[in-house]
Design a protein around this motif. Structure first.
Motif, PDB file in Angstrom:
ATOM      1  N   CYS A  76     -21.404  14.607  49.201  1.00 25.25           N
ATOM      2  CA  CYS A  76     -21.251  14.862  47.766  1.00 25.25           C
ATOM      3  C   CYS A  76     -22.227  13.986  47.007  1.00 25.25           C
ATOM      4  O   CYS A  76     -22.171  12.753  47.090  1.00 25.25           O
ATOM      5  N   TRP A  77     -23.136  14.635  46.302  1.00 22.95           N
ATOM      6  CA  TRP A  77     -24.046  13.902  45.408  1.00 22.95           C
ATOM      7  C   TRP A  77     -23.575  14.130  43.981  1.00 22.95           C
ATOM      8  O   TRP A  77     -23.324  15.274  43.574  1.00 22.95           O
ATOM      9  N   VAL A  78     -23.473  13.055  43.214  1.00 22.50           N
ATOM     10  CA  VAL A  78     -22.949  13.181  41.857  1.00 22.50           C
ATOM     11  C   VAL A  78     -23.425  12.028  40.990  1.00 22.50           C
ATOM     12  O   VAL A  78     -23.724  10.939  41.490  1.00 22.50           O
ATOM     13  N   LYS A  79     -23.496  12.298  39.702  1.00 24.17           N
ATOM     14  CA  LYS A  79     -23.766  11.262  38.700  1.00 24.17           C
ATOM     15  C   LYS A  79     -22.650  11.345  37.670  1.00 24.17           C
ATOM     16  O   LYS A  79     -22.328  12.439  37.180  1.00 24.17           O
ATOM     17  N   ASP A  80     -22.036  10.219  37.355  1.00 26.38           N
ATOM     18  CA  ASP A  80     -20.961  10.188  36.370  1.00 26.38           C
ATOM     19  C   ASP A  80     -21.558  10.414  34.983  1.00 26.38           C
ATOM     20  O   ASP A  80     -22.135   9.504  34.387  1.00 26.38           O
ATOM     21  N   ALA A  81     -21.433  11.653  34.487  1.00 22.51           N
ATOM     22  CA  ALA A  81     -22.044  12.011  33.209  1.00 22.51           C
ATOM     23  C   ALA A  81     -21.398  11.295  32.033  1.00 22.51           C
ATOM     24  O   ALA A  81     -21.979  11.247  30.939  1.00 22.51           O
ATOM     25  N   SER A  82     -20.208  10.733  32.224  1.00 19.02           N
ATOM     26  CA  SER A  82     -19.532  10.045  31.128  1.00 19.02           C
ATOM     27  C   SER A  82     -20.135   8.675  30.841  1.00 19.02           C
ATOM     28  O   SER A  82     -19.839   8.058  29.825  1.00 19.02           O
ATOM     29  N   CYS A 139     -12.397  15.252  45.052  1.00 24.46           N
ATOM     30  CA  CYS A 139     -13.519  16.193  45.131  1.00 24.46           C
ATOM     31  C   CYS A 139     -13.005  17.562  45.574  1.00 24.46           C
ATOM     32  O   CYS A 139     -13.365  18.592  44.997  1.00 24.46           O
ATOM     33  N   ARG A 140     -12.151  17.562  46.562  1.00 21.10           N
ATOM     34  CA  ARG A 140     -11.570  18.798  47.090  1.00 21.10           C
ATOM     35  C   ARG A 140     -10.784  19.558  46.023  1.00 21.10           C
ATOM     36  O   ARG A 140     -10.899  20.770  45.901  1.00 21.10           O
ATOM     37  N   ASP A 141      -9.985  18.839  45.245  1.00 20.20           N
ATOM     38  CA  ASP A 141      -9.104  19.475  44.260  1.00 20.20           C
ATOM     39  C   ASP A 141      -9.693  19.531  42.857  1.00 20.20           C
ATOM     40  O   ASP A 141      -9.010  19.906  41.903  1.00 20.20           O
ATOM     41  N   GLN A 142     -10.958  19.123  42.739  1.00 20.77           N
ATOM     42  CA  GLN A 142     -11.674  19.159  41.462  1.00 20.77           C
ATOM     43  C   GLN A 142     -10.963  18.353  40.368  1.00 20.77           C
ATOM     44  O   GLN A 142     -10.784  18.805  39.237  1.00 20.77           O
ATOM     45  N   THR A 143     -10.584  17.128  40.734  1.00 14.84           N
ATOM     46  CA  THR A 143     -10.030  16.199  39.754  1.00 14.84           C
ATOM     47  C   THR A 143     -10.953  15.004  39.530  1.00 14.84           C
ATOM     48  O   THR A 143     -10.569  14.060  38.836  1.00 14.84           O
ATOM     49  N   LEU A 144     -12.154  15.044  40.105  1.00 14.38           N
ATOM     50  CA  LEU A 144     -13.150  14.017  39.801  1.00 14.38           C
ATOM     51  C   LEU A 144     -13.539  14.109  38.328  1.00 14.38           C
ATOM     52  O   LEU A 144     -13.450  15.186  37.721  1.00 14.38           O
ATOM     53  N   PRO A 145     -14.022  13.017  37.736  1.00 15.52           N
ATOM     54  CA  PRO A 145     -14.462  13.066  36.324  1.00 15.52           C
ATOM     55  C   PRO A 145     -15.463  14.181  36.050  1.00 15.52           C
ATOM     56  O   PRO A 145     -15.451  14.781  34.968  1.00 15.52           O
ATOM     57  N   PHE A 146     -16.324  14.502  37.024  1.00 11.76           N
ATOM     58  CA  PHE A 146     -17.324  15.546  36.814  1.00 11.76           C
ATOM     59  C   PHE A 146     -16.684  16.865  36.435  1.00 11.76           C
ATOM     60  O   PHE A 146     -17.257  17.647  35.663  1.00 11.76           O
ATOM     61  N   PHE A 147     -15.504  17.154  36.985  1.00  8.62           N
ATOM     62  CA  PHE A 147     -14.889  18.462  36.787  1.00  8.62           C
ATOM     63  C   PHE A 147     -14.101  18.578  35.486  1.00  8.62           C
ATOM     64  O   PHE A 147     -13.455  19.609  35.250  1.00  8.62           O
ATOM     65  N   GLN A 148     -14.163  17.560  34.629  1.00  6.55           N
ATOM     66  CA  GLN A 148     -13.567  17.679  33.304  1.00  6.55           C
ATOM     67  C   GLN A 148     -14.566  18.357  32.375  1.00  6.55           C
ATOM     68  O   GLN A 148     -15.720  17.934  32.291  1.00  6.55           O
ATOM     69  N   PRO A 149     -14.184  19.427  31.670  1.00  6.66           N
ATOM     70  CA  PRO A 149     -15.135  20.147  30.809  1.00  6.66           C
ATOM     71  C   PRO A 149     -15.778  19.211  29.784  1.00  6.66           C
ATOM     72  O   PRO A 149     -15.061  18.510  29.057  1.00  6.66           O
ATOM     73  N   PRO A 150     -17.095  19.166  29.717  1.00  4.48           N
ATOM     74  CA  PRO A 150     -17.762  18.302  28.730  1.00  4.48           C
ATOM     75  C   PRO A 150     -17.589  18.787  27.294  1.00  4.48           C
ATOM     76  O   PRO A 150     -17.759  18.014  26.348  1.00  4.48           O
ATOM     77  N   THR A 186     -31.308  24.220  52.480  1.00 10.01           N
ATOM     78  CA  THR A 186     -32.661  23.694  52.296  1.00 10.01           C
ATOM     79  C   THR A 186     -33.240  23.968  50.913  1.00 10.01           C
ATOM     80  O   THR A 186     -34.382  23.615  50.644  1.00 10.01           O
ATOM     81  N   ALA A 187     -32.481  24.591  50.026  1.00  5.30           N
ATOM     82  CA  ALA A 187     -32.981  24.872  48.676  1.00  5.30           C
ATOM     83  C   ALA A 187     -33.267  23.571  47.941  1.00  5.30           C
ATOM     84  O   ALA A 187     -32.505  22.611  48.041  1.00  5.30           O
ATOM     85  N   PRO A 188     -34.359  23.517  47.183  1.00  6.30           N
ATOM     86  CA  PRO A 188     -34.686  22.285  46.448  1.00  6.30           C
ATOM     87  C   PRO A 188     -33.772  22.108  45.244  1.00  6.30           C
ATOM     88  O   PRO A 188     -32.928  22.962  44.935  1.00  6.30           O
ATOM     89  N   VAL A 189     -33.952  21.006  44.544  1.00  9.28           N
ATOM     90  CA  VAL A 189     -33.227  20.781  43.294  1.00  9.28           C
ATOM     91  C   VAL A 189     -33.627  21.868  42.306  1.00  9.28           C
ATOM     92  O   VAL A 189     -34.817  22.131  42.109  1.00  9.28           O
ATOM     93  N   LEU A 190     -32.664  22.531  41.711  1.00 13.58           N
ATOM     94  CA  LEU A 190     -32.959  23.592  40.755  1.00 13.58           C
ATOM     95  C   LEU A 190     -33.306  22.989  39.394  1.00 13.58           C
ATOM     96  O   LEU A 190     -32.653  22.057  38.934  1.00 13.58           O
ATOM     97  N   LYS A 191     -34.314  23.555  38.779  1.00 11.48           N
ATOM     98  CA  LYS A 191     -34.761  23.033  37.479  1.00 11.48           C
ATOM     99  C   LYS A 191     -33.905  23.635  36.366  1.00 11.48           C
ATOM    100  O   LYS A 191     -34.336  24.541  35.641  1.00 11.48           O
ATOM    101  N   LEU A 192     -32.712  23.127  36.265  1.00 14.09           N
ATOM    102  CA  LEU A 192     -31.778  23.564  35.239  1.00 14.09           C
ATOM    103  C   LEU A 192     -31.329  22.344  34.435  1.00 14.09           C
ATOM    104  O   LEU A 192     -31.019  21.301  35.022  1.00 14.09           O
ATOM    105  N   PRO A 193     -31.276  22.452  33.120  1.00 15.11           N
ATOM    106  CA  PRO A 193     -30.959  21.282  32.270  1.00 15.11           C
ATOM    107  C   PRO A 193     -29.464  21.006  32.141  1.00 15.11           C
ATOM    108  O   PRO A 193     -28.961  20.790  31.031  1.00 15.11           O
ATOM    109  N   TYR A 194     -28.759  21.014  33.275  1.00 20.68           N
ATOM    110  CA  TYR A 194     -27.317  20.817  33.226  1.00 20.68           C
ATOM    111  C   TYR A 194     -26.894  19.837  34.313  1.00 20.68           C
ATOM    112  O   TYR A 194     -27.498  19.786  35.388  1.00 20.68           O
ATOM    113  N   ALA A 195     -25.850  19.057  34.008  1.00 24.85           N
ATOM    114  CA  ALA A 195     -25.317  18.112  34.983  1.00 24.85           C
ATOM    115  C   ALA A 195     -24.822  18.869  36.205  1.00 24.85           C
ATOM    116  O   ALA A 195     -24.197  19.919  36.082  1.00 24.85           O
TER     117      ALA A 195
END
Length: 374
Positions: free
Chosen positions: A208-214, A261-272, A286-295
């Motif tokens: 799991c790769w993640v950045k705490d957007a808060s 992470c499994r149950d989507q209760t990490l801070p990331f899964f709270q609607p911004p 093997t897909a690269p990082v997608l160039k999308l402006p979203y967390a």
């Protein structure tokens, strides 16, 4: 709308036959914890929550047969007592989640890339079709739809093909050893590192790769879980931590984090924001990082990516997923329900034809969760 929780398949059959005769839609639910997934449906509620219990469990054969309304937490507790588990870690989304809903939704947790998905563990099932017939996989159904593995077709069908009543599942022993490593690195480096490790005999079970957007200054973190024999896990921990400068977490802390992470209760899964939708992208690892402006949050060694974006970004997100040879699902709609936006990518002509044939066979009156897969 009426709501019932029949105690026997006979009660369920009666409700299905009555609905088919009137061509009245039925909204099939277990614990109703996944109502957000797929488009909302209307009609009388047909609940399987009254049909509960473990019918048989053969620990030495690694097989359990369970009634569809059985709460997932009860099944997992019973398996744990025998030192066993459901390796695909189905998300629970609440204590009311049932095993029938697990199969119908076809969702898997952090271990999916290593352990496989729901349909890989369904050995057989019983279900009620749209004619009110209670069928067992391997009998009448296979004669009608020759060439299809019905148990696999039902996994992920969201109740649009029939009412699942009983399921036989393959289970596995709990892992002997487990460890979690955490690394500070950006998404591109994390994917590159995961691809490098993926080509080696390492007991990687989840990532799991993640950045705490808060938090504006929060670091980019990659978490990697190892499972297997003690010697293999210990050797991998030492090697990977040294190679990518990682730290080993205490299992008492890492365990709840993986469950979140499994149950989507990490801070990331709270609607911004109220208008934001949760999008699920399924891509090649093997897909690269997608160039999308979203967390984003990246799982399954790169194969599953989550992001928050408004419904109006559907074309942008689906276009980016398609360019990487994947697809995007609107997993959770925002507060407005995302009107006019399909939840799932459009199927190919071949898949559409197969789907239509299956629905015509299993649900000729079109009463089961109509429109859910829209």
């Amino acid at each position: 709308m009426s709501s019932t929780a029949p105690d026997t398949p006979s009660d369920l059959i009666d409700q299905v036959k009555a609905a088919a005769a009137d061509r009245s839609p039925l909204r099939i639910v277990g614990g109703d914890t996944k109502a957000f997934y797929g488009k909302p449906t209307s009609g009388d509620t047909l609940s399987t929550s009254g049909w509960q219990g473990i019918s048989s469990h053969e620990p030495t054969e690694l097989v359990v047969t369970v009634k569809a309304g059985t709460p997932l937490v009860e099944l997992e507790a019973a398996l744990a007592e025998k030192g066993q588990c459901l390796p695909f870690e189905p998300p629970r989304f609440g204590a009311a989640s049932t095993i029938g809903g697990v199969v119908a939704a076809g969702l898997a947790g952090p271990a999916r890339a290593a352990a496989g998905g729901v349909r890989d563990y369904v050995l057989g099932l019983q279900f009620i079709n749209g004619k009110g017939e209670w069928l067992t996989f391997g009998g009448q159904v296979m004669k009608n739809v020759a060439g299809y593995d019905v148990s696999r077709v039902m996994a992920g069908s969201l109740g649009t093909l029939g009412v699942i009543t009983d399921i036989s599942l393959k289970v596995l022993p709990l892992p002997t050893a487990e460890a979690t490593l955490v690394f500070e690195m950006g998404a591109a480096q994390a994917l590159e590192q995961l691809h490098h490790w993926g080509g080696q005999p390492l007991p990687i079970n989840a990532s799991c790769w993640v950045k705490d957007a808060s938090q504006a200054d929060a670091p980019d973190l990659l978490f990697v879980r190892l499972r297997g024999a003690v010697a293999a896990v210990e050797a991998a921990c030492e090697r990977m931590a040294k190679e990518a400068r990682g730290q080993r977490m205490d299992n008492a802390q890492a365990g709840p984090d993986w469950a979140a992470c499994r149950d989507q209760t990490l801070p990331f899964f709270q609607p911004p924001a109220p208008d934001q939708c949760l999008w699920r992208l399924s891509l090649p690892q093997t897909a690269p990082v997608l160039k999308l402006p979203y967390a984003q949050l990246i799982e399954w060694q790169g194969a599953q990516r989550w992001l928050w974006a408004p419904a109006s970004a559907a074309s942008e997100i689906r276009g980016a997923a398609a360019s990487a040879k994947g697809h995007a699902t609107l997993f959770r709609a925002g507060a407005d329900g995302a009107p006019g936006v399909s939840r799932f990518d459009q199927q190919s002509a071949v898949i559409q034809t197969i789907t239509q044939r299956l629905r015509a066979e299993f649900d000729p009156a079109g009463i089961f969760n109509p429109g859910r897969m829209g």
